[in-house]
Design an enzyme around this catalytic site. Structure first.
Site, PDB file in Angstrom:
ATOM      1  N   TYR A 110       0.840  -1.206   0.000  1.00 40.54           N
ATOM      2  CA  TYR A 110       0.000   0.000   0.000  1.00 40.54           C
ATOM      3  C   TYR A 110       0.878   1.260   0.000  1.00 40.54           C
ATOM      4  CZ  TYR A 110      -2.946   3.752   1.779  1.00 40.54           C
ATOM      5  OH  TYR A 110      -3.576   4.956   1.949  1.00 40.54           O
ATOM      6  N   SER A 120      -2.841  13.794   7.837  1.00 42.64           N
ATOM      7  CA  SER A 120      -3.841  13.465   6.812  1.00 42.64           C
ATOM      8  C   SER A 120      -5.248  13.454   7.405  1.00 42.64           C
ATOM      9  CB  SER A 120      -3.512  12.082   6.242  1.00 42.64           C
ATOM     10  OG  SER A 120      -4.603  11.589   5.498  1.00 42.64           O
ATOM     11  N   GLN A 127      -4.147  18.281   6.567  1.00 41.32           N
ATOM     12  CA  GLN A 127      -4.526  18.058   5.166  1.00 41.32           C
ATOM     13  C   GLN A 127      -5.998  17.679   5.090  1.00 41.32           C
ATOM     14  OE1 GLN A 127      -4.852  14.442   3.923  1.00 41.32           O
ATOM     15  NE2 GLN A 127      -5.930  15.325   2.169  1.00 41.32           N
ATOM     16  N   THR A 178      -6.060  18.873  -0.516  1.00 38.16           N
ATOM     17  CA  THR A 178      -5.634  17.960  -1.589  1.00 38.16           C
ATOM     18  C   THR A 178      -6.728  17.824  -2.639  1.00 38.16           C
ATOM     19  OG1 THR A 178      -4.214  16.766  -0.064  1.00 38.16           O
ATOM     20  CG2 THR A 178      -4.847  15.604  -2.072  1.00 38.16           C
ATOM     21  N   ARG A 205      -4.928   0.838  -7.908  1.00 43.19           N
ATOM     22  CA  ARG A 205      -3.580   0.354  -7.556  1.00 43.19           C
ATOM     23  C   ARG A 205      -3.589  -1.165  -7.604  1.00 43.19           C
ATOM     24  NH1 ARG A 205      -3.774   4.650  -2.740  1.00 43.19           N
ATOM     25  NH2 ARG A 205      -4.092   6.436  -4.101  1.00 43.19           N
ATOM     26  N   LYS A 264      -2.817  21.181  -2.774  1.00 46.11           N
ATOM     27  CA  LYS A 264      -1.885  20.086  -3.081  1.00 46.11           C
ATOM     28  C   LYS A 264      -2.435  19.206  -4.202  1.00 46.11           C
ATOM     29  CE  LYS A 264       0.407  16.109  -0.881  1.00 46.11           C
ATOM     30  NZ  LYS A 264      -0.369  14.942  -1.258  1.00 46.11           N
ATOM     31  N   HIS A 293       0.546  13.027  -6.306  1.00 45.78           N
ATOM     32  CA  HIS A 293       0.177  12.095  -5.244  1.00 45.78           C
ATOM     33  C   HIS A 293       1.162  10.915  -5.197  1.00 45.78           C
ATOM     34  CE1 HIS A 293      -3.503  11.915  -2.612  1.00 45.78           C
ATOM     35  NE2 HIS A 293      -2.959  10.765  -2.288  1.00 45.78           N
TER      36      HIS A 293
END
Ligand SMILES: Cc1cc2nc3c(=O)[nH]c(=O)nc-3n(C[C@H](O)[C@H](O)[C@H](O)COP(=O)(O)O)c2cc1C
Length: 383
Positions: free
Chosen positions: A24, A106, A127, A155, A164, A254, A278
């Site tokens: 991950y 985050s 964030q 973000t 992914r 961002k 990212h």
């Protein structure tokens, strides 16, 4: 294992973490073209070796958004870092602040704003992702202000999540229910040191900031399902007005990779941007940060503070990003690996490595202070 650089931290993290967690952190989206480009394009930046310029006194400090930093480095937001090591975000904030640099928490962290604030000795950055429930976003911003956060990193490159493949192969994604849980449990049991540190001593595992929205769901697949349901693909530029109205401090956008978007961010009242894809986890095949950065600096560098991340794996890379025009550089995977490998001590050691490497790189390019770094440091760019 003696750790000399970030590649060593990566290997130590690989040995310590359950397979699905390492994948991950380490992985990117689709064929991972942008992930590779981030690293390769940055490495390809050749700096000019300069000699006989008295570099006995090098000053790495700088100023970002009114804050003094020991060096132009910031820990980027990394989701669920609390699974990398026990109460991981609290360990990382302490290491960052001891090194005199900002830590960015985050939205999707294990430790809440309030828990990290209690662990911190100074203001940290927060964030924010766009969540469908704007009322909850407003609450989050109020909580961030109450926790004393000194900058907001908003973000914008997650309108839809990049696929992914590694997460599917490892059993993290696409394996809901008991089957997925058992696969991950089996991988966790093969990493007993991690399982004891995080799985047993690191409880609770619910995502701190969004716990009220998750209600009693706290599994990792609940979290990914929640992200899928609650991240808002309808996000558009006018949403910035909402954020600007709710957040009084510095606002940093961002996930900017295009000069047009950077101009929009400036026009809508942002204070800074992070040139970022990212970490190659979203649009695969997108430009690397190193390639995108100079155009964005040219477009808005006189109006906004331009930061950058993506592929930074050494202090030398930090100097490369600065030479390409960034005023500050965010570290993503680098600190995630270090935290996974050795917790707070690992992040402290990582930052010592980055500091030492940056100092050497400045010395060998004949640069004594951060404000002297510009494109003239790049071989072939200026005389
Ligand atoms: C495991 C992981 C989780 C991340 N989570 C977030 C996040 O929650 N919010 C965010 O804005 N960026 C997130 N990012 C992106 C980082 O902030 C940063 O942009 C990226 O990691 C930089 O590339 P690098 O890893 O090559 O340094 C994450 C990156 C990784 C590797």
């Amino acid at each position: 294992m003696n750790i000399a650089n970030i590649a060593d931290f990566r290997e130590a993290a690989r040995r310590r973490l359950p397979h699905f967690l390492f994948e991950y952190i380490d992985g990117g989206s689709f064929a991972e073209v942008t992930l590779r480009r981030n690293i390769e394009d940055l490495e390809a930046v050749s700096l000019r070796q300069r000699v006989l310029r008295d570099v006995s006194d090098i000053d790495l400090s700088t100023q970002l958004f009114g804050q003094r930093l020991a060096m132009p480095v910031v820990l980027a937001p990394v989701g669920i870092a609390g699974l990398n090591a026990r109460r991981g975000e609290c360990q990382a904030v302490r290491a960052a602040q001891r090194a005199g640099i900002p830590f960015t928490l985050s939205t999707v962290s294990a430790c809440s704003l309030e828990e990290v604030s209690a662990a911190a000795t100074a203001p940290f950055w927060f964030q924010l992702y766009v969540i469908r429930d704007r009322g909850f976003m407003r609450d989050l911003l109020a909580r961030a202000a109450a926790a004393g956060c000194s900058a907001l990193v908003f973000t914008v490159d997650m309108a839809v999540p990049g696929t992914r493949y590694r997460d599917y192969r490892s059993g993290l994604a696409g394996a809901p229910g008991l089957g997925g849980k058992l696969r991950r449990l089996a991988q966790a049991l093969m990493r007993p040191a991690w399982a004891w540190d995080v799985g047993v001593r690191g409880k609770p595992h619910a995502l701190g900031n969004i716990a009220p929205l998750l209600e009693d769901r706290s599994g990792i697949d609940d979290f990914f399902a929640w992200m899928g349901e609650n991240f808002d693909p309808a996000i558009r530029w006018s949403d910035l007005d909402f954020i600007r109205a709710e957040w009084k401090g510095p606002l940093i956008i961002k996930g900017i990779l295009d000069p047009e978007d950077a101009r929009q961010a400036a026009a809508l009242g942002a204070d800074g941007v992070v040139v970022s894809n990212h970490g190659g986890r979203q649009l695969d095949g997108a430009l690397s940060s190193a390639r995108a950065l100079p155009g964005i600096v040219q477009a808005v560098g006189d109006r906004l503070t331009v930061l950058a991340d993506g592929g930074v794996r050494s202090g030398l890379d930090v100097l490369r990003m600065l030479a390409l025009g960034a005023k500050g550089v965010m570290l993503g995977r680098a600190w995630a690996y270090a935290l996974s490998a050795q917790g707070e001590a690992g992040v402290t050691w990582l930052l010592a490595i980055i500091e030492a490497e940056l100092r050497v790189a400045m010395g060998l390019t004949g640069t004594r202070c951060i404000s002297d770094v510009d494109a003239g440091l790049i071989a072939g760019v200026s005389p």
